[in-house]
Design an enzyme around this catalytic site. Structure first.
Site, mmCIF file in Angstrom:
data_model
loop_
_atom_site.group_PDB
_atom_site.id
_atom_site.type_symbol
_atom_site.label_atom_id
_atom_site.label_comp_id
_atom_site.label_asym_id
_atom_site.label_seq_id
_atom_site.Cartn_x
_atom_site.Cartn_y
_atom_site.Cartn_z
ATOM 1 N N CYS A 2 8.170 -33.600 27.258
ATOM 2 C CA CYS A 2 7.323 -34.651 26.685
ATOM 3 C C CYS A 2 6.638 -34.172 25.407
ATOM 4 O O CYS A 2 6.338 -33.000 25.241
ATOM 5 C CB CYS A 2 6.239 -35.046 27.673
ATOM 6 N N LYS A 594 14.305 -29.083 25.365
ATOM 7 C CA LYS A 594 14.131 -27.920 24.484
ATOM 8 C C LYS A 594 12.859 -27.143 24.824
ATOM 9 O O LYS A 594 12.811 -25.930 24.692
ATOM 10 C CB LYS A 594 14.074 -28.416 23.035
HETATM 11 C C1 AGP Z 1 18.612 -21.971 25.820
HETATM 12 O O1 AGP Z 1 19.807 -22.422 25.280
HETATM 13 C C2 AGP Z 1 17.945 -22.912 26.697
HETATM 14 N N1 AGP Z 1 17.697 -24.156 26.055
HETATM 15 C C3 AGP Z 1 16.800 -22.383 27.536
HETATM 16 O O2 AGP Z 1 17.337 -21.457 28.435
HETATM 17 C C4 AGP Z 1 15.624 -21.722 26.794
HETATM 18 O O3 AGP Z 1 16.013 -20.522 26.220
HETATM 19 C C5 AGP Z 1 14.477 -21.506 27.794
HETATM 20 O O4 AGP Z 1 14.060 -22.739 28.300
HETATM 21 C C6 AGP Z 1 13.317 -20.760 27.194
HETATM 22 O O5 AGP Z 1 12.775 -21.446 26.105
HETATM 23 P P1 AGP Z 1 11.772 -20.741 25.105
HETATM 24 O O6 AGP Z 1 12.522 -19.690 24.369
HETATM 25 O O7 AGP Z 1 11.277 -21.842 24.217
HETATM 26 O O8 AGP Z 1 10.674 -20.138 25.933
#
Ligand code: AGP
Length: 599
Positions: A2, A594
């Site tokens: 969100c 994301k």
């Molecule tokens: C990576 O391709 C993913 N979208 C996911 O594993 C991501 O790396 C994870 O949620 C951690 O996110 P951050 O680096 O923003 O903490």
């Protein structure tokens, strides 16, 4: 995940385009529903929202024509309550006098809804953002219409981590509160705004006011006042001028953000190295306190960022002779949370700087008096504010849900730190941008062919040995994320301890190999080949390895320590091509977000 945005202006105007642009700039966080609300000068509230992509819902519901003095937009990624029109945000209170939206999780949502229903409030959905609005409504109705007091009282009722923005039709102010989720305010000419993060604010103003946990922001067109939620005390804080880039989220001629971001990697690595070479932050990072030799350093992250931590641990061990322990955010708390203390140092790594699983670990580290070093890409993120010392990744916006360039820069940053700890000359890393550019050219066609072979398979393995083990995990994660095939990444010598039973005729296994590990890898290749498996090597040219595999993706020859970073690129390309060949949008894979600001 969100995202919220609110704006307040001096003159009534068509606010729709501002809200849609803000939503578009929050979209990289991931969402399933979108909504806008405006409040006109006469106090009437116009609320439009639904499940779907921003462009489609905006066209269908006419967001661009919405007018008002105040506006709120929200992108929702479902946690409490299925994606549906009633659960989309913003939400109204029972009488339609208040309108608000949240980001985060209210963990006592079920109990609160029952309470609201018992008390006769009009509850329209099951989403916890609606509970934020009703929580304020109850106190507002009882206290005779004091919004600030109502929000302070609601804060005690709402358990969990969240940020929300809310306004009342007759009160020409916008209110926002931060508790655990990102929130930042912007001050412009005749308007102020508040958002989950900077990208949606920067097109409007560069005067930024950070908001901290436990603070309420009261926005008027003339300025933003901050109050402590606990005692109502006014907090004085100067706004800051943000000098960084305001890049638009454009694909620049590429069919997908992911492919654009893959191709940006040589440039962002060059920029990061430039930044690190001239940065006083590196010294502070290494010396505050000196990364202790007698104790391990903890490297903490989730998902792709965890894989970078794992690679960082190999770099620290092999290059600098230092013990670094890679841990997932929640694993850090479970494993070390009861005994870490002053003198311990942990590097917390997060592209977004908002991942709740990582921020929970930061909180424990702070409470126990340890040092918090932050590595993140999003400037102004919560991790930046919570760190004793930090290094930014300097990647620019990463829009695509699968992390690509931020992983590569996390890996480069750890390699750089390992070089520094080992007393090695970091000039040796200057070849990296050129090698990465060569790797993209050299491996794209072969990666596409490998993707064609993998297309018919729903299960496969990626194997790496030592330094390439983290890349096997990362290659497998990329495949899982954007092709929906099940792919497991492993340390190659572990394969014979069970997973080898998966191998049958043509079963695909990809072998990522660094110089010096080929002989070991040839053994592991043959364990697969003799059982009918299809072995695909991704490595620099090596005749003996070539003689043992079915397919070979050749990367340019390079020093051993650089190879994991080069190998990452064909692994990303294999996943990208397979995703596109399967008709999946790699930028926005199903169910994923994301920025994960929930537990
Ligand atoms: C990576 O391709 C993913 N979208 C996911 O594993 C991501 O790396 C994870 O949620 C951690 O996110 P951050 O680096 O923003 O903490």
């Amino acid at each position: 995940m969100c995202g919220i945005f609110g704006v307040i202006t001096r003159e009534e105007q068509t606010l729709g385009p501002t809200l849609v642009e803000a939503a578009r700039r929050l979209a990289y966080r991931g969402y399933d529903s979108v909504g806008c609300a405006t409040v006109a000068a006469d106090g009437s509230i116009d609320l439009r929202k639904d499940v779907g992509r921003i462009a489609e819902v905006s066209d269908r519901l006419g967001f661009p024509e919405m007018r008002g003095l105040r506006g709120i937009t929200q992108l929702r990624w479902a946690t409490f309550g299925a994606p549906s029109q009633p659960n989309a945000q913003p939400h109204l209170d029972s009488d339609g006098d208040l309108v608000g939206a949240h980001n985060g999780n209210v963990v006592n949502n079920v109990q609160l809804r029952e309470l609201f229903i018992r008390e006769g409030l009009t509850v329209r959905g099951t989403n916890d953002g609606e509970s934020c609005v009703h929580a304020v409504e109850r106190h507002y109705d009882r206290n005779g219409g004091d919004m600030l007091a109502a929000i302070r009282a609601a804060y005690h009722d709402l358990e969990g981590d969240y940020a929300f923005v809310i306004t009342q039709r007759g009160d020409h102010r916008l209110y926002a509160i931060k508790k655990g989720s990102g929130l930042v305010a912007g001050l412009g000419e005749g308007m102020t705004c508040v958002s989950s993060d900077l990208p949606s604010i920067l097109p409007l103003t560069r005067r930024i006011l950070p908001i901290r946990d436990g603070e309420i922001a009261v926005l008027s067109p003339e300025g933003v006042e901050l109050y402590d939620v606990r005692d109502g005390r006014r907090i004085e804080r100067e706004a800051e001028w943000y000098d960084g880039p305001i890049e638009a989220a454009e694909k620049g001629g590429y069919p997908h953000f992911m492919l654009k971001e893959i191709h940006e990697q040589p440039a962002v690595v060059g920029e990061l190295l430039h930044l690190l070479n001239g940065s006083s932050h590196v010294e502070r990072f290494l010396q505050a306190p000196p990364l202790p030799r007698e104790r391990p350093v903890y490297l903490v992250g989730c998902g792709t960022s965890y894989h970078a931590c794992l690679l960082g641990a190999y770099y620290f061990g092999q290059l600098a002779g230092r013990l670094a322990v890679p841990l997932l955010g929640p694993q850090f708390n479970e494993q070390c949370g009861c005994w870490v203390g002053p003198g311990d140092v942990a590097v917390f790594v997060s592209q977004s700087g908002e991942t709740k699983d990582v921020l929970n670990a930061v909180k424990v580290m702070r409470e126990r008096g340890g040092q918090v070093l932050g590595v993140f890409n999003v400037l102004g993120s919560t991790l930046m504010h919570e760190s004793d010392s930090y290094l930014p990744l300097a990647c620019g916006y990463e829009i695509s849900v699968p992390a690509t360039k931020t992983f590569v820069n996390q890996a480069v940053l750890f390699l750089y730190l390992a070089y520094r700890l080992a007393g090695r000359d970091v000039a040796g890393l200057d070849t990296l941008p050129g090698l990465l550019a060569e790797t993209l050219v050299a491996t794209d066609a072969a990666a596409r062919q490998v993707a064609e072979y993998l297309l018919g398979w729903e299960a496969l393995h990626y194997l790496g040995y030592g330094l390439t083990h983290p890349i096997a995990l990362e290659g497998a994660l990329k495949l899982k994320e954007i092709t929906y095939a099940h792919c497991e990444g492993m340390f190659s010598s572990e394969f014979k301890h069970g997973p080898l039973s998966a191998v049958h005729d043509g079963y695909p296994v990809l072998f990522l190999t660094a110089p010096g590990d080929e002989a070991m890898m040839i053994s592991h290749v043959n364990e697969v080949k003799t059982r009918g498996g299809h072995a695909i090597a991704i490595a620099a040219e090596h005749p003996a390895l070539r003689a043992n595999v079915d397919d070979y993706v050749v990367v340019p020859a390079a020093e051993r320590a650089l190879m994991p970073i080069l190998l990452t690129l064909p692994a990303q390309l294999v996943a990208y091509h397979m995703s596109v060949q399967r008709g999946i949008d790699p930028d926005f894979p199903r169910n994923l977000s994301k920025t994960l600001t929930v537990d």
